[in-house]
Design a protein around this motif. Structure first.
Motif, PDB file in Angstrom:
ATOM      1  N   GLY A 179       8.478   5.991   4.271  1.00 28.47           N
ATOM      2  CA  GLY A 179       8.982   7.188   3.609  1.00 28.47           C
ATOM      3  C   GLY A 179       9.720   6.945   2.304  1.00 28.47           C
ATOM      4  N   THR A 180       9.763   5.689   1.853  1.00 27.86           N
ATOM      5  CA  THR A 180      10.427   5.367   0.593  1.00 27.86           C
ATOM      6  C   THR A 180       9.526   5.727  -0.582  1.00 27.86           C
ATOM      7  OG1 THR A 180      11.600   3.531   1.643  1.00 27.86           O
ATOM      8  CG2 THR A 180      11.512   3.528  -0.766  1.00 27.86           C
ATOM      9  N   ARG A 196       0.851  -1.188   0.000  1.00 27.28           N
ATOM     10  CA  ARG A 196       0.000   0.000   0.000  1.00 27.28           C
ATOM     11  C   ARG A 196       0.891   1.244   0.000  1.00 27.28           C
ATOM     12  NH1 ARG A 196      -5.530  -0.300   2.078  1.00 27.28           N
ATOM     13  NH2 ARG A 196      -6.121  -2.478   2.468  1.00 27.28           N
ATOM     14  N   LEU A 197       0.600   2.158  -0.897  1.00 23.35           N
ATOM     15  CA  LEU A 197       1.367   3.387  -0.999  1.00 23.35           C
ATOM     16  C   LEU A 197       0.428   4.588  -0.930  1.00 23.35           C
ATOM     17  CD1 LEU A 197       3.717   2.529  -4.028  1.00 23.35           C
ATOM     18  CD2 LEU A 197       4.175   2.158  -1.589  1.00 23.35           C
ATOM     19  N   GLU A 198       0.963   5.703  -0.492  1.00 22.58           N
ATOM     20  CA  GLU A 198       0.259   6.980  -0.606  1.00 22.58           C
ATOM     21  C   GLU A 198       0.684   7.586  -1.938  1.00 22.58           C
ATOM     22  OE1 GLU A 198       0.082  11.408   1.437  1.00 22.58           O
ATOM     23  OE2 GLU A 198       1.088   9.769   2.492  1.00 22.58           O
ATOM     24  N   THR A 225      10.303  17.015  -3.104  1.00 20.64           N
ATOM     25  CA  THR A 225       9.622  15.889  -3.734  1.00 20.64           C
ATOM     26  C   THR A 225       9.535  16.089  -5.245  1.00 20.64           C
ATOM     27  OG1 THR A 225       8.336  15.387  -1.757  1.00 20.64           O
ATOM     28  CG2 THR A 225       7.473  14.583  -3.845  1.00 20.64           C
ATOM     29  N   ALA A 226       9.282  17.314  -5.681  1.00 21.82           N
ATOM     30  CA  ALA A 226       9.198  17.586  -7.120  1.00 21.82           C
ATOM     31  C   ALA A 226      10.502  17.215  -7.814  1.00 21.82           C
ATOM     32  CB  ALA A 226       8.866  19.057  -7.363  1.00 21.82           C
ATOM     33  N   GLU A 227      11.625  17.582  -7.220  1.00 19.19           N
ATOM     34  CA  GLU A 227      12.911  17.250  -7.835  1.00 19.19           C
ATOM     35  C   GLU A 227      13.150  15.749  -7.855  1.00 19.19           C
ATOM     36  OE1 GLU A 227      16.310  17.179  -9.811  1.00 19.19           O
ATOM     37  OE2 GLU A 227      14.918  18.871  -9.648  1.00 19.19           O
ATOM     38  N   ARG A 228      12.731  15.066  -6.798  1.00 17.88           N
ATOM     39  CA  ARG A 228      12.881  13.606  -6.782  1.00 17.88           C
ATOM     40  C   ARG A 228      12.012  12.955  -7.858  1.00 17.88           C
ATOM     41  NH1 ARG A 228      12.429  10.940  -1.029  1.00 17.88           N
ATOM     42  NH2 ARG A 228      13.194   9.172  -2.246  1.00 17.88           N
ATOM     43  N   LEU A 229      10.791  13.444  -8.022  1.00 21.18           N
ATOM     44  CA  LEU A 229       9.914  12.904  -9.058  1.00 21.18           C
ATOM     45  C   LEU A 229      10.537  13.093 -10.438  1.00 21.18           C
ATOM     46  CD1 LEU A 229       6.411  14.177  -7.866  1.00 21.18           C
ATOM     47  CD2 LEU A 229       7.376  11.884  -7.589  1.00 21.18           C
ATOM     48  N   ARG A 230      11.056  14.282 -10.689  1.00 14.99           N
ATOM     49  CA  ARG A 230      11.667  14.548 -11.989  1.00 14.99           C
ATOM     50  C   ARG A 230      12.879  13.656 -12.220  1.00 14.99           C
ATOM     51  NH1 ARG A 230      13.231  20.620 -13.615  1.00 14.99           N
ATOM     52  NH2 ARG A 230      14.470  20.487 -11.692  1.00 14.99           N
ATOM     53  N   GLY A 238       4.589   6.479  -5.488  1.00 12.96           N
ATOM     54  CA  GLY A 238       3.896   6.658  -4.223  1.00 12.96           C
ATOM     55  C   GLY A 238       4.838   6.454  -3.054  1.00 12.96           C
ATOM     56  N   TRP A 239       4.391   6.907  -1.882  1.00  9.91           N
ATOM     57  CA  TRP A 239       5.186   6.822  -0.660  1.00  9.91           C
ATOM     58  C   TRP A 239       4.818   5.566   0.129  1.00  9.91           C
ATOM     59  CZ3 TRP A 239       9.026  10.210  -0.277  1.00  9.91           C
ATOM     60  CH2 TRP A 239       8.917  11.449  -0.906  1.00  9.91           C
TER      61      TRP A 239
END
Length: 277
Positions: A198-199, A83-85, A159-164, A193-194
């Protein structure tokens, strides 16, 4: 098990602490599920996703717990998942200019706020892959392109930079693997997803014919539409049918269904090296 959500092409069940993600044979274009299924599609996309998750497991973690510990009626088309957020953004990477990205470029000279060189044509290879996110629209509504700054507003700068970075890393690795097998990945859409610890993890499907545009390298030629091993064939049929892209969608002719299934099978075999039985 409890059915939590029935989407355009996937059904999500709760099973204790886990989720069971079931891929149907439904096909969706322009964010509308068509009434005609594509035989074996769910099994093909599940098998291809699992293959890619394994290929990229050293690059980014994913939500897969098991491909075999699933109810018998879903065998071959289901994955037991963490399950992820889910992140409220569709993460898209483009290495070539096509589809909605090309249409936006023709209007503005950029894609999702990323300026591009002048003079590019349909299917041009980009100087480098770009991150072109979109909204995650509810069923029946269309995803809309957004800029990186809008992603920052939604999830924050870190988070935006990690997504990119994850999106571009996955695209580059996937494109390199595919190119060795004669396939160009024009673009792809990722879901992230998280986990509770926190991963940030890959989820849903990965580098499939529903989430990516696959082109044969041997016939690639910029300046025109490309042969596609994906649902672009169905999009092209739908565009020519006169359908207004609003539900309800029309039935898909048998010959279009057969040709679409053949393309899904062919790219699965080319990428994985496995024979589809």
């Amino acid at each position: 098990m409890e059915l939590l959500h029935s989407g355009k092409v996937r059904d999500v069940y709760a099973d204790g602490a886990d989720l069971v993600l079931v891929a149907s044979d439904r096909i969706s274009i322009y964010d509308v599920a068509l009434p005609t299924p594509i035989p074996d599609k769910g099994r093909l996309l599940t098998a291809l996703s699992l293959w890619w998750f394994e290929q990229l497991s050293d690059l980014v973690p994913n939500h897969v717990l098991s491909a075999t510990d699933v109810p018998a009626e879903f065998a071959g088309r289901a994955i037991r998942c963490r399950r992820l957020e889910m992140v409220p953004v569709e993460c898209v990477a483009r290495g070539f200019l096509t589809g909605g990205g090309f249409a936006e470029y023709e209007r503005t000279g950029s894609v999702s706020g990323v300026p591009l060189p002048r003079g590019l044509v349909e299917a041009s290879i980009l100087p480098e892959p770009i991150f072109t996110p979109s909204t995650k629209a509810p069923m029946g509504e269309h995803d809309e392109p957004i800029t990186y700054d809008q992603v920052v507003d939604k999830v924050g700068p870190e988070t935006a930079e990690r997504l990119r970075q994850i999106t571009l890393d996955v695209y580059r690795r996937g494109a390199e693997i595919a190119a060795d097998r004669g396939i160009l990945i024009a673009d792809t859409k990722l879901e992230l997803g998280w986990a509770p610890d926190g991963t940030l993890m890959l989820a849903d499907e990965l580098l499939t014919s529903d989430s990516s545009r696959f082109w044969p390298a041997e016939s690639y030629q910029p300046g025109r539409a490309q042969f596609s091993f994906d649902k672009q064939y169905v999009r092209d049929w739908a565009t020519g049918s006169g359908w207004d892209k609003q539900p309800p969608a029309p039935e898909v002719p048998a010959e279009v269904v057969e040709a679409t299934r053949a393309r899904y099978v062919e790219v699965y075999e080319k990428l994985t090296g496995n024979r589809w039985e």
